[in-house]
Each structure stands twice: as C-alpha cells, then as structure tokens.
Design a protein around this motif. Sequence first.
Motif, PDB file in Angstrom:
ATOM      1  N   LYS A  32       0.849  -1.192   0.000  1.00  0.00           N
ATOM      2  CA  LYS A  32       0.000   0.000   0.000  1.00  0.00           C
ATOM      3  C   LYS A  32       0.885   1.243   0.000  1.00  0.00           C
ATOM      4  CE  LYS A  32      -3.762  -2.176   2.523  1.00  0.00           C
ATOM      5  NZ  LYS A  32      -4.551  -2.146   3.745  1.00  0.00           N
ATOM      6  N   LEU A  33       0.394   2.292  -0.623  1.00  0.00           N
ATOM      7  CA  LEU A  33       1.130   3.554  -0.711  1.00  0.00           C
ATOM      8  C   LEU A  33       0.781   4.472   0.457  1.00  0.00           C
ATOM      9  CD1 LEU A  33       0.671   4.262  -4.515  1.00  0.00           C
ATOM     10  CD2 LEU A  33       2.575   3.113  -3.384  1.00  0.00           C
ATOM     11  N   TRP A  34       1.683   5.389   0.747  1.00  0.00           N
ATOM     12  CA  TRP A  34       1.397   6.436   1.718  1.00  0.00           C
ATOM     13  C   TRP A  34       0.391   7.392   1.083  1.00  0.00           C
ATOM     14  CZ3 TRP A  34       6.301   8.528   4.580  1.00  0.00           C
ATOM     15  CH2 TRP A  34       7.075   7.463   5.044  1.00  0.00           C
ATOM     16  N   LYS A  35      -0.438   8.034   1.911  1.00  0.00           N
ATOM     17  CA  LYS A  35      -1.423   8.993   1.400  1.00  0.00           C
ATOM     18  C   LYS A  35      -1.164  10.357   2.022  1.00  0.00           C
ATOM     19  CE  LYS A  35      -5.139   5.625   0.916  1.00  0.00           C
ATOM     20  NZ  LYS A  35      -6.458   5.218   1.427  1.00  0.00           N
ATOM     21  N   THR A  36      -1.169  11.381   1.178  1.00  0.00           N
ATOM     22  CA  THR A  36      -1.059  12.753   1.665  1.00  0.00           C
ATOM     23  C   THR A  36      -2.467  13.233   1.994  1.00  0.00           C
ATOM     24  OG1 THR A  36       0.858  13.142   0.243  1.00  0.00           O
ATOM     25  CG2 THR A  36      -0.259  15.082   1.137  1.00  0.00           C
ATOM     26  N   LEU A  37      -2.705  13.557   3.258  1.00  0.00           N
ATOM     27  CA  LEU A  37      -4.024  14.013   3.701  1.00  0.00           C
ATOM     28  C   LEU A  37      -4.159  15.525   3.617  1.00  0.00           C
ATOM     29  CD1 LEU A  37      -4.434  11.672   6.818  1.00  0.00           C
ATOM     30  CD2 LEU A  37      -5.241  11.292   4.459  1.00  0.00           C
ATOM     31  N   SER A  38      -3.057  16.228   3.880  1.00  0.00           N
ATOM     32  CA  SER A  38      -3.083  17.694   3.767  1.00  0.00           C
ATOM     33  C   SER A  38      -1.658  18.205   3.623  1.00  0.00           C
ATOM     34  CB  SER A  38      -3.751  18.337   4.992  1.00  0.00           C
ATOM     35  OG  SER A  38      -2.950  18.155   6.150  1.00  0.00           O
ATOM     36  N   HIS A  52       3.431  18.215   5.476  1.00  0.00           N
ATOM     37  CA  HIS A  52       2.373  17.312   5.044  1.00  0.00           C
ATOM     38  C   HIS A  52       1.858  16.511   6.236  1.00  0.00           C
ATOM     39  CE1 HIS A  52       3.658  16.998   0.522  1.00  0.00           C
ATOM     40  NE2 HIS A  52       3.600  18.239   0.953  1.00  0.00           N
ATOM     41  N   THR A  53       0.584  16.205   6.180  1.00  0.00           N
ATOM     42  CA  THR A  53       0.002  15.212   7.076  1.00  0.00           C
ATOM     43  C   THR A  53      -0.174  13.973   6.220  1.00  0.00           C
ATOM     44  OG1 THR A  53      -1.121  16.900   8.376  1.00  0.00           O
ATOM     45  CG2 THR A  53      -1.938  14.636   8.584  1.00  0.00           C
ATOM     46  N   ILE A  54       0.408  12.866   6.693  1.00  0.00           N
ATOM     47  CA  ILE A  54       0.495  11.642   5.896  1.00  0.00           C
ATOM     48  C   ILE A  54      -0.148  10.487   6.641  1.00  0.00           C
ATOM     49  CG2 ILE A  54       2.119   9.954   4.949  1.00  0.00           C
ATOM     50  CD1 ILE A  54       4.072  12.267   4.561  1.00  0.00           C
TER      51      ILE A  54
END
Length: 182
Positions: free
Chosen positions: A2-8, A24-26
């Motif tokens: 699974k990949l990391w996701k950038t939330l903000s 970034h919030t990850i």
Amino acid sequence: MKLWKTLSRTLALDHSKWLQVENHTIQLPDGNILDQWPWVISPDFVNVLVQQEDGTFLIFRQTKYAVEGISLAPVGGYLEFGEDPLACAKREVREELGCEAAEWISFGRYPVDGNHGCGTAHIFFARSAKRVCNPIRDDLEEQEIVTMNVGELQSALFKGEFKVLSWATTVAMALQYLQQKK
C-alpha cells in the motif's frame, strides 16, 4: 504494498522559486498518521552526458557551492516552468557546450530524496554531438570544458571526481549503456 497517502499540506517556507518547504500530514499504510512531515520543493533538473561523433565525451571541470573543491560534471540545468525535460536537456547542451546531438537516450526521472522530495532529476545521454555555435557563459560557477575518452571518464568516475550524486549517476548510467551495446 500500500502507498502512503497525503491528507493535507501547508506551506511552511516560501523562499523563492528555488526553494519551498511544505508540512504534510500523511497516512501510512498501517493507518497511522504522521503530522508535520517536511516536503522540500526545488526545481526539477536535467543532467546530460554528451558524447561527440568521435566517441569522446564533453564534461566540465568546475566549482559548485555545495561541493568541496573542484569537481567534474556533465551538462545540467533546471527546467523552466512547463518545459519538457528533453527540451530542457537539448537547450542546456546547446547553451553550455554549443552542441546539438543526433541521438538522445533518456535514462528516466528520479526523485532526489525518496521521503522528502527535493526535486526530480531527469537523466539523459546525448550521442553523436557536434558543435553548432559558441557556448553561452552565464553560469555562476567557473567552468572549463574537458574532453575525455571512455577510459578516462570511467577512471574519473571511480576516483570520485564527479562529486554530486546525480552527476555520478548520469556518467555511470551512460557507461553501463555503452557496455551493454558492445
């Protein structure tokens, strides 16, 4: 995987067109959240090893602010806003060496830092180059054009004379390409 996701993302520093930093919030693949992950934005760039029609290579002997002492270097430069990497590579070879090449090989694009960005390197090998005009001398550092044969280039690489990682990578990839073509 699974990949990391950038939330903000929020801008932490807007220094210039040369440097911005975001926080970034990850979200990690396991669901954990990381706040304040630093992301460094600097311009994408090209590095190009140039081989002339006679098989010799054109490189620079030069100084750079972040490099101790004198280093060898391939052609390099930053992409202009919206510029295609190959177009940038061709422009830089013409500006810095006064050359055009008959064959262009792309070795791909590589983030400088896999976790924090820091721009992307686009690496090229220009073959069968010939002089078509005089170089434009507008770089900040002092430069001297040096011609090397393949043995001299390989020796300089292994002696650590290309003191920036993307420069050494560009030379190593071109030498590997030539070895595979034999």
